[in-house]
Every structure is written in C-alpha cells, then in structure tokens.
Design a protein around this motif. Structure first.
Motif, PDB file in Angstrom:
ATOM      1  N   PRO A  82     103.718  15.243  15.663  1.00  0.00           N
ATOM      2  CA  PRO A  82     103.490  15.477  14.231  1.00  0.00           C
ATOM      3  C   PRO A  82     103.550  16.956  13.865  1.00  0.00           C
ATOM      4  CG  PRO A  82     101.477  14.699  15.277  1.00  0.00           C
ATOM      5  CD  PRO A  82     102.567  14.633  16.307  1.00  0.00           C
ATOM      6  N   ALA A  83     103.269  17.838  14.806  1.00  0.00           N
ATOM      7  CA  ALA A  83     103.325  19.272  14.514  1.00  0.00           C
ATOM      8  C   ALA A  83     104.746  19.721  14.184  1.00  0.00           C
ATOM      9  CB  ALA A  83     102.778  20.072  15.693  1.00  0.00           C
ATOM     10  N   ALA A  84     105.732  19.143  14.836  1.00  0.00           N
ATOM     11  CA  ALA A  84     107.122  19.508  14.561  1.00  0.00           C
ATOM     12  C   ALA A  84     107.513  19.085  13.152  1.00  0.00           C
ATOM     13  CB  ALA A  84     108.047  18.875  15.584  1.00  0.00           C
ATOM     14  N   GLY A  85     107.128  17.899  12.755  1.00  0.00           N
ATOM     15  CA  GLY A  85     107.414  17.438  11.403  1.00  0.00           C
ATOM     16  C   GLY A  85     106.732  18.286  10.352  1.00  0.00           C
ATOM     17  N   ARG A  86     105.504  18.660  10.620  1.00  0.00           N
ATOM     18  CA  ARG A  86     104.773  19.508   9.678  1.00  0.00           C
ATOM     19  C   ARG A  86     105.395  20.899   9.589  1.00  0.00           C
ATOM     20  NH1 ARG A  86      98.613  17.691  11.330  1.00  0.00           N
ATOM     21  NH2 ARG A  86      98.819  15.583  10.484  1.00  0.00           N
ATOM     22  N   PHE A  87     105.844  21.435  10.714  1.00  0.00           N
ATOM     23  CA  PHE A  87     106.509  22.730  10.725  1.00  0.00           C
ATOM     24  C   PHE A  87     107.763  22.694   9.850  1.00  0.00           C
ATOM     25  CE2 PHE A  87     109.831  25.467  12.491  1.00  0.00           C
ATOM     26  CZ  PHE A  87     109.224  26.702  12.346  1.00  0.00           C
ATOM     27  N   PHE A  88     108.576  21.661  10.016  1.00  0.00           N
ATOM     28  CA  PHE A  88     109.794  21.559   9.214  1.00  0.00           C
ATOM     29  C   PHE A  88     109.472  21.339   7.740  1.00  0.00           C
ATOM     30  CE2 PHE A  88     111.708  20.546  13.405  1.00  0.00           C
ATOM     31  CZ  PHE A  88     112.579  21.620  13.439  1.00  0.00           C
ATOM     32  N   ALA A  89     108.399  20.625   7.448  1.00  0.00           N
ATOM     33  CA  ALA A  89     107.992  20.438   6.056  1.00  0.00           C
ATOM     34  C   ALA A  89     107.587  21.775   5.437  1.00  0.00           C
ATOM     35  CB  ALA A  89     106.847  19.441   5.974  1.00  0.00           C
ATOM     36  N   LEU A  90     106.847  22.584   6.179  1.00  0.00           N
ATOM     37  CA  LEU A  90     106.449  23.902   5.677  1.00  0.00           C
ATOM     38  C   LEU A  90     107.669  24.780   5.425  1.00  0.00           C
ATOM     39  CD1 LEU A  90     103.337  24.704   7.904  1.00  0.00           C
ATOM     40  CD2 LEU A  90     103.370  24.077   5.490  1.00  0.00           C
ATOM     41  N   TRP A 137      96.327  19.910   6.626  1.00  0.00           N
ATOM     42  CA  TRP A 137      96.708  19.288   7.889  1.00  0.00           C
ATOM     43  C   TRP A 137      95.881  19.765   9.072  1.00  0.00           C
ATOM     44  CZ3 TRP A 137     102.493  20.405   6.704  1.00  0.00           C
ATOM     45  CH2 TRP A 137     102.975  19.427   5.855  1.00  0.00           C
ATOM     46  N   ARG A 138      95.017  20.745   8.884  1.00  0.00           N
ATOM     47  CA  ARG A 138      94.220  21.278   9.983  1.00  0.00           C
ATOM     48  C   ARG A 138      93.319  20.176  10.545  1.00  0.00           C
ATOM     49  NH1 ARG A 138      91.811  26.210   8.063  1.00  0.00           N
ATOM     50  NH2 ARG A 138      93.828  27.064   8.596  1.00  0.00           N
ATOM     51  N   THR A 139      93.194  20.154  11.850  1.00  0.00           N
ATOM     52  CA  THR A 139      92.354  19.143  12.479  1.00  0.00           C
ATOM     53  C   THR A 139      90.888  19.458  12.222  1.00  0.00           C
ATOM     54  OG1 THR A 139      92.420  20.359  14.554  1.00  0.00           O
ATOM     55  CG2 THR A 139      94.008  18.571  14.276  1.00  0.00           C
ATOM     56  N   TYR A 189     101.906  30.060  -1.667  1.00  0.00           N
ATOM     57  CA  TYR A 189     100.637  29.350  -1.650  1.00  0.00           C
ATOM     58  C   TYR A 189     100.709  27.907  -1.168  1.00  0.00           C
ATOM     59  CZ  TYR A 189      99.037  33.418  -4.146  1.00  0.00           C
ATOM     60  OH  TYR A 189      98.746  34.706  -4.483  1.00  0.00           O
ATOM     61  N   VAL A 190     101.765  27.207  -1.479  1.00  0.00           N
ATOM     62  CA  VAL A 190     101.836  25.791  -1.102  1.00  0.00           C
ATOM     63  C   VAL A 190     101.824  25.608   0.423  1.00  0.00           C
ATOM     64  CG1 VAL A 190     103.219  23.686  -1.250  1.00  0.00           C
ATOM     65  CG2 VAL A 190     102.873  25.093  -3.284  1.00  0.00           C
ATOM     66  N   PRO A 191     102.545  26.419   1.211  1.00  0.00           N
ATOM     67  CA  PRO A 191     102.433  26.244   2.669  1.00  0.00           C
ATOM     68  C   PRO A 191     101.017  26.454   3.197  1.00  0.00           C
ATOM     69  CG  PRO A 191     104.397  27.493   2.154  1.00  0.00           C
ATOM     70  CD  PRO A 191     103.613  27.367   0.874  1.00  0.00           C
ATOM     71  N   ARG A 192     100.305  27.400   2.610  1.00  0.00           N
ATOM     72  CA  ARG A 192      98.906  27.602   3.031  1.00  0.00           C
ATOM     73  C   ARG A 192      98.044  26.386   2.713  1.00  0.00           C
ATOM     74  NH1 ARG A 192      97.335  33.733   1.206  1.00  0.00           N
ATOM     75  NH2 ARG A 192      98.742  34.795   2.650  1.00  0.00           N
TER      76      ARG A 192
END
Length: 74
Positions: A4-12, A68-70, A59-62
């Motif tokens: 899931p981290a890879a997907g979140r990275f690409f989304a950011l 998404w932070r655990t 701001y949106v990536p932050r």
C-alpha cells in the motif's frame, strides 16, 4: 500482494503533478498566453487556478500523508 505504501507514494506524486499543471495553466491564462483549446478565459480565472494549484501542490500531499499515517507512528 501489493504494497500500500507504493500506491500511496504514486498518489502523492500524482497530486503534486496535477497541482503543478494547474499552476502552469493558471499563470498562462493570467498572462494572456492560454492554449488555444481553452478559448477565451478571463485572467481572474487564471489567478484563481494558480492559487488553487499551489494549495494542491503544497498542502494536499501533507493532508493525505497525515491521513494515511499509521496509528502507532510506524
């Protein structure tokens, strides 16, 4: 299984890219050098688009990363 981290990275990165494109188009519209496929767009629309693009870029990536932070901080 997908990480899931890879997907979140690409989304950011996609959010950042779309924000940069919005800023670029906003500046082009604001200076009167809009692409011809946009037609006649008022300069004020360009300024608003540039400001919204900067907000999306910074701001949106932050906000997404914070969401998404655990819970345990890992």
């Amino acid at each position: 299984m997908s990480d899931p981290a890879a997907g979140r990275f690409f989304a950011l990165q996609a959010v950042r890219l779309s924000g940069a494109i919005m800023v670029l188009l906003g500046v082009m519209i604001g200076t009167g050098r809009a692409p011809s496929f946009l037609g006649s767009v008022p300069q004020e629309v360009g300024y608003v688009l540039a400001v919204l693009g900067m907000a999306e870029f910074f701001y949106v990536p932050r906000l997404l990363a914070r969401k998404w932070r655990t819970p345990d901080g890992r």
